[in-house]
Design a protein around this motif. Structure first.
Motif, PDB file in Angstrom:
ATOM      1  N   GLU A 806      -0.546  -0.083   0.549  1.00 25.52           N
ATOM      2  CA  GLU A 806      -0.102   1.261   0.938  1.00 25.52           C
ATOM      3  C   GLU A 806      -0.180   1.430   2.445  1.00 25.52           C
ATOM      4  O   GLU A 806       0.665   2.079   3.060  1.00 25.52           O
ATOM      5  CB  GLU A 806      -0.961   2.310   0.225  1.00 25.52           C
ATOM      6  CG  GLU A 806      -0.647   2.442  -1.248  1.00 25.52           C
ATOM      7  CD  GLU A 806      -1.530   3.475  -1.927  1.00 25.52           C
ATOM      8  OE1 GLU A 806      -2.619   3.767  -1.377  1.00 25.52           O
ATOM      9  OE2 GLU A 806      -1.146   3.981  -2.991  1.00 25.52           O
ATOM     10  N   ARG A 811       6.157  -0.874  -0.825  1.00 22.50           N
ATOM     11  CA  ARG A 811       6.162  -0.151  -2.094  1.00 22.50           C
ATOM     12  C   ARG A 811       6.379  -1.095  -3.277  1.00 22.50           C
ATOM     13  O   ARG A 811       5.882  -0.828  -4.386  1.00 22.50           O
ATOM     14  CB  ARG A 811       7.243   0.927  -2.081  1.00 22.50           C
ATOM     15  CG  ARG A 811       7.080   1.934  -0.957  1.00 22.50           C
ATOM     16  CD  ARG A 811       7.966   3.141  -1.112  1.00 22.50           C
ATOM     17  NE  ARG A 811       7.510   4.001  -2.193  1.00 22.50           N
ATOM     18  CZ  ARG A 811       8.029   5.217  -2.431  1.00 22.50           C
ATOM     19  NH1 ARG A 811       8.995   5.682  -1.663  1.00 22.50           N
ATOM     20  NH2 ARG A 811       7.587   5.950  -3.431  1.00 22.50           N
ATOM     21  N   GLU A 844       6.906   3.999  -8.363  1.00 19.23           N
ATOM     22  CA  GLU A 844       7.038   3.156  -7.174  1.00 19.23           C
ATOM     23  C   GLU A 844       8.158   2.137  -7.363  1.00 19.23           C
ATOM     24  O   GLU A 844       8.922   1.856  -6.433  1.00 19.23           O
ATOM     25  CB  GLU A 844       5.714   2.435  -6.892  1.00 19.23           C
ATOM     26  CG  GLU A 844       4.593   3.327  -6.417  1.00 19.23           C
ATOM     27  CD  GLU A 844       4.855   3.876  -5.018  1.00 19.23           C
ATOM     28  OE1 GLU A 844       5.554   3.211  -4.234  1.00 19.23           O
ATOM     29  OE2 GLU A 844       4.361   4.971  -4.705  1.00 19.23           O
TER      30      GLU A 844
END
Length: 946
Positions: A806, A811, A844
């Motif tokens: 992160e 991602r 995500e």
């Protein structure tokens, strides 16, 4: 550039065709009332005088007048009484009247030695005849108004002019209207009798060029009223034609509806076709033959055209040239000293003259060179001539190419260099032109350099090639994968006395690293003694090189302000002051150092500039870098789009050994999005063997290995990852941030059940992570390590991996790691947390444009973390076995935390059907909610992927 305005009618006093017809009609009315008039119609070249007179002739005949008309001709200007004879025989009058007039007219060719005739246009014995002729015309007008129209009066013979002058003096009370038209030629002085005749007309009509409104009206009145956007195109018509009526009508013909489907060019622009081209030639050939010559001189000299220079080019007097220029300007063919539109200039230049064209352009080049014109203008003439008059021309061509490149005009640069090369033959100048052509080729099409490489090689071996001329040769070698030769030449230049003056040497060193992963520096004393030992240690990089904006510097010594400032300095320069590889490296340094926003900003700035300058090589390299940056952040769609753009910008031959950069990124992106067929097609592409001697080849092997894993070709993946690692170790560029091959190999070992080997590989990778770019690489490595670790240790490793990923804003890897965490929670029986994390992983993944997120270890708990299973099925297992196959698939996905809509999409059933299956599952398993679903579902043999 000066404007050649001439003495004569004020253009501001000119009038349109309608106003001119009103003036002529008013004069006719006066003549019909017994007040004779003489009207003089003048205008510029092809201003519509003849058309006006024809229309007025029809009006006069309709009014009942007798119309006598004649037209002057250059071929008949020496024909005694030729115009008068035309007048008498131009209309059907009574035979008696014709005979009476004929007795008074003696048509013959004037003798050249008849000085009296030449001076006055009239013999003594003709005076009485002209008096009788005038009286006869006046007598004719008593019974019926008479209109006498003479077009092109400037070509009339002197005797006819005298006859008209006799008539003019007797018009006051006659029912006669005389309309004469003559050209408005600046500086022209005709015979005295013509001057006297035109000196004091009763009315004067000056025809001007058409305005935009008049052109619009002309279009709407013609048969072309259905021409698309006729009103909007009027301004374009005006710009192309200069308002010249003949050219406007030609444009209308070219843009007729019959050819509307064949229109070319941009929408809203008129088509310039054969009618327009012919009309331009008609204009230039209609008057004096010198007019076409001067127009051609204008086209040849372009911005440098002056009466004096055109005169020298054409062997004409400057005054004569100035008169021709004034005629062209009044006709709308000339504006501010230049032909008024590129289309007109193209017609003039395209007029075939053969050797005369070559002579004109060659002479023009010499004149411009003598007058100190810039080299580009001199080269333009030389290229058009297709020949080089002398050594001075070779220098001009070389300078012109440099100027063209500075102005980003690659086509002009290539034309100048190619002419210089042809003219140089086998001389020493030929090498300079070849090296320059190789340099230029890299901007648009690197493969175009191929024909010039061997001659440069040959000259290099003979010691005839300068260091500056060696630079483009080295760059070609780098891209084509000839690393050994490129390195030898690069080190040879770097150690020569000319190193400090060799333009492009620093960029070549960076290009070497971009392609091969390490800078190519001169060998140290130690390496000179022991080459094997030097290869083992890698290229020598001293402290003075630690601040170079290269990735190896970043990975070895970490981020520094000086390193980042150096990268920014490169990116702030002009696009063509450096080579694409240098800018690519600077962008990657910023990106790997964690300055994502800066890297993306500069990438967008450089990409926009490369597009504006139409620089394909720049666009391709920048797109490849953009694809890599997007891939590192999990933006799969953008990575794929940028990689495809890079491949489309340059042919595979032009990419050479560097094709692996965009190709590997595209394979990785397509594989990550589950588009295995697309990835397979990409892998079917034939790549040069030299690719596998470059960093792009390492990326290619890594991408192919991951594709093989995705389609369960585990042994193929094993071979690619091992080969990639062996090459990186051999070249001493074993940086995990470059290619994390150990992580890929560890994933392959996990597939083969070799947990211990996988753990050892990923531990080695973690130990080799350098001081920079550690967050992403460490996060990916921890995820793989977790998959090779005992179940209870996985959660902490994966949580740390998520934090690092992160932080690095990747991602895709974050989604993959979250999916692994969900698997761990599920295996430990924490189904609620498993579902929660699974939902986040799905979100995500969707943000990355993929639904394919494969966990590294799925559905099973490692053996050391499990207890022996009883031979007979448990109560939960028996309940699961009681479910139908459809119910078991729905229940399994529900146990993994998928929503009803997601389950329906995966199984291709409706949400309502999912709800019905779950209702029956809850009843059979005696549970109330998803959280109560037994863990046995995740260990069932049903073929459902989470």
């Amino acid at each position: 550039m000066q404007s050649w305005n001439s003495r004569g009618e004020d253009p501001s006093m000119s009038m349109g065709k309608k106003e001119a017809l009103e003036v002529l009609s008013s004069s006719l009315t006066h003549a019909q009332d017994g007040c004779g008039r003489l009207v003089l119609v003048t205008g510029s070249l092809t201003s519509g005088k003849t058309t006006l007179l024809q229309q007025f002739s029809e009006i006069s005949e309709a009014s009942g007048a007798t119309v006598l008309s004649a037209t002057g001709s250059r071929a008949e200007r020496d024909l005694h009484m030729g115009i008068v004879w035309q007048l008498v025989h131009s209309t059907p009058i009574s035979p008696e009247t014709v005979r009476r007039f004929s007795r008074l007219i003696r048509v013959e060719t004037s003798a050249e030695n008849d000085t009296e005739s030449l001076s006055s246009g009239l013999r003594q014995d003709d005076v009485l005849a002209l008096h009788s002729l005038s009286s006869s015309l006046l007598t004719l007008a008593r019974s019926r108004p008479t209109v006498i129209i003479v077009d092109d009066l400037h070509f009339a013979d002197n005797a006819s002019l005298q006859a008209l002058l006799f008539l003019q003096r007797r018009l006051r009370s006659a029912r006669v209207l005389v309309v004469l038209s003559s050209w408005d030629r600046p500086g022209y002085v005709g015979p005295a009798v013509q001057t006297e005749l035109m000196r004091q007309p009763h009315r004067r009509v000056v025809l001007g060029r058409l305005s935009t409104d008049e052109i619009t009206e002309l279009v709407m009145e013609s048969d072309h009223r259905d021409l698309p956007s006729a009103t909007d195109l009027s301004e374009a018509f005006r710009s192309l034609s200069g308002g010249n009526p003949l050219l406007v009508r030609a444009l209308l013909d070219d843009n007729a509806p019959a050819v509307a489907d064949e229109r070319s060019g941009d929408a809203g622009r008129p088509l310039v076709g054969e009618a327009f081209q012919q009309a331009v030639l008609d204009c230039l050939h209609r008057w004096d033959p010198a007019l076409m010559k001067v127009a051609r001189g204008l086209a040849v000299l372009d911005d440098h055209a002056t009466p004096e220079l055109i005169g020298r080019l054409l062997t004409m007097q400057p005054d004569t040239v100035a008169q021709m220029l004034a005629i062209l300007e009044r006709a709308g063919l000339l504006h501010q000293g230049r032909l008024s539109s590129p289309e007109i200039a193209a017609v003039v230049r395209g007029t075939p003259l053969g050797e005369e064209t070559t002579r004109l352009y060659s002479l023009a080049a010499e004149l411009l060179y003598e007058h100190g014109a810039i080299a580009r203008d001199v080269a333009r003439c030389l290229v058009s001539a297709g020949k080089v008059p002398g050594p001075w021309a070779l220098r001009a061509l070389r300078q012109a190419a440099d100027q063209a490149l500075a102005d980003h005009d690659v086509d002009s640069a290539v034309r100048s260099l190619e002419l210089g090369l042809r003219a140089s033959g086998q001389g020493p100048d030929a090498l300079k032109f070849r090296a320059a052509l190789v340099h230029v080729a890299w901007r648009v099409n690197p493969s175009a350099a191929a024909p010039h490489i061997f001659p440069l090689y040959d000259a290099l071996n003979r010691g005839q090639l300068r260091s500056d001329d060696t630079v483009p040769l080295i760059r070609h070698l780098l891209w084509q994968g000839d690393r050994a030769m490129a390195a030898r030449l690069l080190q040879s230049i770097a150690s020569s006395p000319e190193a400090g003056r060799t333009v492009g040497l620093p960029g070549l060193r960076i290009a070497h690293e971009w392609i091969y992963g390490a800078p190519c520096e001169p060998p140290t004393d130690e390496s000179a003694v022991s080459p094997a030992r030097s290869r083992a240690k890698g290229p020598a990089v001293g402290p003075q090189l630690r601040e170079c904006p290269t990735l190896s510097t970043l990975w070895r010594y970490g981020t520094s302000d000086a390193l980042l400032n150096s990268a920014e300095h490169i990116l702030q320069g002009r696009l063509y002051d450096t080579i694409p590889e240098t800018a690519a490296m600077a962008l990657l340094v910023l990106h790997h150092a964690g300055h994502r926003k800066q890297a993306e900003y500069w990438h967008s700035v450089l990409s926009a500039e490369a597009t504006r300058l139409d620089a394909p090589t720049w666009q391709a390299v920048l797109a490849s870098v953009g694809a890599d940056m997007a891939m590192r952040h999990g933006d799969l769609a953008r990575a794929a789009a940028q990689a495809r753009e890079a491949l489309n910008r340059l042919h595979s031959q032009s990419w050479g050994a560097a094709i692996g950069f965009p190709l590997s990124t595209l394979i990785l992106a397509e594989t990550a999005m589950g588009r295995y067929e697309e990835a397979s097609k990409l892998l079917d592409m034939v790549v040069p063997e030299a690719v596998f001697d470059t960093v792009s080849g390492l990326h290619y092997l890594y991408a192919r290995g991951h594709y093989s894993l995705a389609v369960d070709r585990v042994l193929a993946a094993l071979g690619d990852f091992e080969r990639c690692g062996a090459l990186m170790q051999e070249w001493d560029i074993d940086y995990p941030a470059l290619v994390p091959w150990r992580g890929g190999l560890a994933q392959t070992q996990l597939r083969l059940g070799r947990t211990k080997e996988a753990a050892e590989l990923v531990t080695q990778q973690l130990d080799r992570i350098g001081p920079s770019d550690c967050a992403r690489t460490r996060g990916v490595s921890l995820r793989v390590l977790a998959a090779a670790s005992p179940l209870k240790e996985r959660s902490s490793l994966l949580q740390e991996a998520v934090r690092l990923l992160e932080q690095s804003e990747d991602r895709l890897e974050t989604a993959r790691t979250l999916n692994d965490i969900s698997q761990v929670h599920h295996a430990l029986g924490d189904l609620g947390r498993a579902r929660l994390v699974a939902r986040r992983a799905t979100q995500e993944a969707k943000a990355c444009n993929t639904e394919v997120v494969h966990p590294l270890q799925v559905l099973r708990v490692p053996k050391q973390a499990t207890r022996r299973q009883p031979e007979t099925p448990t109560h939960e297992a028996a309940e699961v076995l009681a479910l139908s196959e459809a119910e078991r698939k729905v229940a399994t996905l529900a146990a993994y935390g998928h929503s009803n809509r997601e389950i329906g999409r995966k199984l291709y059933i409706t949400v309502s059907t999912v709800e019905q299956h779950l209702t029956r599952v809850y009843r059979k398993l005696n549970v109330r909610q998803r959280a109560d679903l037994p863990s046995e579902l995740t260990r069932s043999s049903c073929d459902v992927r989470p």
